[in-house]
Motif scaffolding. Structure first.
Motif, PDB file in Angstrom:
ATOM      1  N   VAL A   1      -3.048  -2.398  -1.441  1.00  0.00           N
ATOM      2  CA  VAL A   1      -3.302  -1.939  -2.818  1.00  0.00           C
ATOM      3  C   VAL A   1      -3.773  -0.482  -2.791  1.00  0.00           C
ATOM      4  N   TRP A   2      -4.672  -0.189  -1.881  1.00  0.00           N
ATOM      5  CA  TRP A   2      -5.177   1.177  -1.789  1.00  0.00           C
ATOM      6  C   TRP A   2      -4.054   2.145  -1.401  1.00  0.00           C
ATOM      7  N   ASN A   3      -3.184   1.663  -0.534  1.00  0.00           N
ATOM      8  CA  ASN A   3      -2.062   2.498  -0.108  1.00  0.00           C
ATOM      9  C   ASN A   3      -1.164   2.823  -1.309  1.00  0.00           C
ATOM     10  N   ARG A   4      -0.957   1.810  -2.147  1.00  0.00           N
ATOM     11  CA  ARG A   4      -0.118   2.017  -3.335  1.00  0.00           C
ATOM     12  C   ARG A   4      -0.802   2.998  -4.303  1.00  0.00           C
ATOM     13  N   ILE A   5      -2.108   2.844  -4.418  1.00  0.00           N
ATOM     14  CA  ILE A   5      -2.873   3.758  -5.287  1.00  0.00           C
ATOM     15  C   ILE A   5      -2.701   5.198  -4.790  1.00  0.00           C
ATOM     16  N   LEU A   6      -2.787   5.372  -3.487  1.00  0.00           N
ATOM     17  CA  LEU A   6      -2.647   6.724  -2.921  1.00  0.00           C
ATOM     18  C   LEU A   6      -1.250   7.282  -3.195  1.00  0.00           C
TER      19      LEU A   6
ATOM     20  N   THR B   1      -3.089  12.217   2.619  1.00  0.00           N
ATOM     21  CA  THR B   1      -2.446  12.007   3.922  1.00  0.00           C
ATOM     22  C   THR B   1      -3.417  11.359   4.907  1.00  0.00           C
ATOM     23  N   LEU B   2      -4.624  11.906   4.968  1.00  0.00           N
ATOM     24  CA  LEU B   2      -5.621  11.385   5.905  1.00  0.00           C
ATOM     25  C   LEU B   2      -5.925   9.918   5.606  1.00  0.00           C
ATOM     26  N   LEU B   3      -6.113   9.608   4.321  1.00  0.00           N
ATOM     27  CA  LEU B   3      -6.472   8.232   3.963  1.00  0.00           C
ATOM     28  C   LEU B   3      -5.309   7.279   4.199  1.00  0.00           C
TER      29      LEU B   3
END
Lengths: 391, 317
Positions: free
Chosen positions: A379-384, A344-346
């Protein structure tokens, strides 16, 4: 979760940051950059006790002089490394290397491994015969009471090849004597931030596979993506100064890496989750102070650079110390949270960074270097998102 | 081995001639490429197991390895090793010559027709045990099964600490005592000493094993992956079959080897609870972890397995 400094050229900056700014939990020393005698003489025992020594057998015939100051380095011990003959000295090298790590009382023991750029069929056999078996024999003989980590240098291709990946997992998880894996991946990506979804996902899945087998994982050579990796609560992530400590490759073990040009100065802006070229940062700071206020997180180091009025140079420590401090702070923020809260934080940080990038764009600031843009963020959001589904 | 299998009478004649303090009484099923006899030590009347193996260097080397293992183990979970002797061709010649050719002509001809060759004779402790058919009902009770598994993994932990993998764990190689404590037999020879195993070896498998209990890495002969985790798989299969009454990935004798392999490749295993819905969840989950197709998904050491079993023991008590 620990944060180690991935030491490299000018290890002294890492040591200063660790001592003076309390950044990180220890240092992973790099013999290619730090001669044996110096490591034994100038580094305080209190630091060694919380640090690791990476023996760096990646390129066993490396001609780098500092590596030759270690009597167990393959090229040195054989006076000319030959794969076919190494077996004859492998046990002696293992014993000397283990002795060195024990004598200096490092936090844990690292078993080295060779780097192979290709998907070779005898990867496991070679690593076993030359490094793992001799080291484990030495560890058993000396009755070592420290954690033992096995170095696993990989390529992205190895991560993406399901069969190869499974073979590696089957292999490394079959040593009850090993406590963990020191994982290094050469992603071989053209961008500075890892933004290849498939590679990133495979990397995280591999780490999860190791952790499900109750192995501790040290993710070496992390760049900013380490904060995403940190969601998995690995044993340790790393922070590094120069780019060759924030992405694994064997270039620094080869003779000709000196010929490269020095990097353009960059500043780490945690609110953008990225490094931005100093010149662009300066442009924003001077022309758009309101926006600068939003994207910039000051430290005494960055303030020192600004106050000097000079364009910083890659050979100066301040912007690297600024990076250590702010990234270490970001890790501290994540550390105490549950996996779900970390995600959530990230995700919030990614949304915030994306908005700030939009604002930069709205102000017609042009990044001459696409690496400074926020292209990694989706991309990072999708990974999360994937990590959350796997919870 | 010898041209003909040796009978009880012949082995006793040889033992008597060589003044070995043993007498065999019954032939037992072969163990790998060894002939097995129930015997007793004459001076003490103590029962023992006598095995003979023809003198082929590779086989003898493996048996000697097994002897070394047994001597190092010194545990109730494995039979004690008692005695070994090489019976040379010269000794056998002396044995034939020992008979009076006038009065025993026919017997000497019989013996010579057997074409006995040099062999290694080994003697192990005899373990009083009950048959699996007689103990399966008791082992189906969770408390008993958990205790049984604790003993098995304590035994394997000893073996694994010596870097030894059994590689052929199956009910036939686990003797169960009256109190349901197991004793593991036939160590370290699975790869090349299994006649019975070879019989079951399908053309699809490149290594001798007992397919019903063998781990996938054995079936595919993935040598670097045959580790202590291979034994975990076999124990998992045994535990699963005790509780479910069927093999987790199917029985090749019923559905054919192709379908079993298909199930293994797809990781298709029926939930144990489908066949035994009262099984404790944690026990079912432990067994499922033991029989994971990919070795890295199994347990990484015996301590973790034992710790979990003790937890389950508390829960099912």
């Amino acid at each position: 979760m620990k944060v180690f400094h991935q030491a490299g050229h000018r290890t002294i900056w890492n040591l200063q940051s660790f001592r003076e700014d309390n950044t990180g939990d220890g240092v992973i020393f790099s013999p290619v950059h730090f001669a044996s005698e110096r490591l034994e003489r100038i580094v305080e025992q209190e630091i060694k006790e919380v640090s690791l020594f990476d023996p760096q057998f990646y390129v066993p015939d490396s001609q780098k002089s500092k590596l030759h100051s270690y009597d167990f380095f393959p090229e040195k011990i054989m006076n000319g490394f030959l794969t076919n003959d190494y077996e004859a000295v492998a046990y002696e090298a293992a014993e000397l290397c283990l002795d060195f790590q024990v004598r200096n009382d490092f936090e844990s023991i690292i078993i080295p491994a060779r780097y192979f750029p290709e998907l070779i069929s005898d990867y496991v056999t070679q690593q076993k015969k030359h490094f793992v078996d001799p080291f484990l024999a030495a560890v058993e003989r000396e009755n070592i009471d420290k954690k033992v980590f096995l170095t696993l240098p990989m390529t992205a291709m190895m991560l993406m090849d399901e069969e190869f990946k499974t073979n590696l997992l089957n292999w490394v998880t079959a040593y009850p004597e090993i406590d963990g894996v020191y994982l290094l991946v050469n992603f071989n990506e053209p961008t500075k931030q890892l933004q290849n979804f498939a590679k990133f996902k495979s990397y995280l899945e591999f780490i999860q596979g190791l952790m499900e087998a109750e192995l501790s994982v040290i993710c070496g050579y992390c760049n900013t993506e380490g904060i995403i990796v940190a969601v998995l609560d690995v044993y340790a992530v790393t922070i590094g100064a120069y780019e060759n400590t924030r992405g694994f490759s064997i270039d620094k073990f080869l003779e000709n890496d000196q010929e490269r040009r020095g990097p353009a100065p960059r500043i780490y802006l945690p609110k953008l989750l990225n490094w931005v070229r100093w010149d662009t940062a300066e442009e924003i700071r001077e022309d758009l102070p309101g926006l600068w206020e939003k994207i910039y997180t000051p430290t005494e180091h960055s303030e020192g650079v600004i106050a000097s009025g000079q364009r910083p140079h890659f050979s100066q420590p301040l912007l690297y110390k600024h990076h250590f401090k702010l990234l270490a702070d970001q890790y501290s923020e994540i550390r105490g949270l549950s996996m779900s809260d970390r995600i959530t934080l990230l995700q919030e940080k990614i949304i915030e960074a994306s908005k700030l990038y939009e604002e930069i764009e709205d102000n017609r600031v042009i990044f001459f270097d696409s690496n400074c843009k926020g292209e990694h963020l989706p991309v990072w959001n999708r990974i999360l998102r994937h990590l959350r589904t796997a919870l | 081995m010898n041209e003909k299998s040796m009978d009880v009478n012949t082995i006793n004649e040889i033992l008597e001639f060589l003044e070995i303090d043993l007498r065999s009484s019954e032939r037992l099923p072969c163990s790998g490429q060894r002939e097995v006899f129930l015997a007793e030590q004459i001076s003490t009347s103590q029962k023992c197991i006598l095995k003979i193996c023809s003198y082929v260097p590779v086989r003898v080397a493996r048996i000697q390895r097994e002897i070394r293992i047994l001597k190092n183990l010194d545990s109730d979970y494995f039979p004690d090793f008692l005695y070994q002797s090489f019976i040379t061709d010269q000794m056998l010649e002396d044995f034939y010559d020992n008979f009076d050719p006038r009065s025993n002509k026919q017997r000497v001809e019989e013996l010579r027709s057997m074409r006995l060759k040099a062999f290694l004779l080994t003697v192990e402790e005899y373990i009083e045990h009950i048959s699996w058919a007689d103990c399966i009902g008791e082992l189906k009770k969770e408390q008993n099964l958990v205790n049984f598994l604790i003993h098995i993994f304590k035994a394997l932990s000893l073996l694994w600490s010596l870097k030894i993998v059994h590689r052929d764990l199956k009910p036939e190689n686990i003797l169960v005592k009256e109190d349901l404590r197991p004793v593991i037999i036939d160590l370290g020879i699975a790869k090349s000493f299994r006649d019975g195993t070879m019989d079951l070896t399908h053309y699809a498998f490149q290594t001798p094993c007992t397919p019903r209990y063998a781990a996938p890495e054995q079936l595919t002969n993935s040598k670097t992956e045959i580790t202590y985790k291979t034994d975990q798989f076999s124990v998992g299969v045994i535990a699963y079959t005790i509780l479910a009454g069927r093999f987790p990935y199917g029985d090749e004798l019923e559905i054919g080897v192709e379908r079993v392999v298909g199930n293994l490749v797809a990781g298709r295993v029926e939930d144990l609870k489908k066949y035994n819905d009262t099984t404790n969840d944690k026990l079912a989950s432990l067994i499922h972890k033991l029989i994971q197709v990919k070795p890295y998904k199994r347990f990484r050491n015996a301590d973790t397995i034992l710790q979990k079993l003790y937890e389950i023991k508390g829960a099912v008590a």
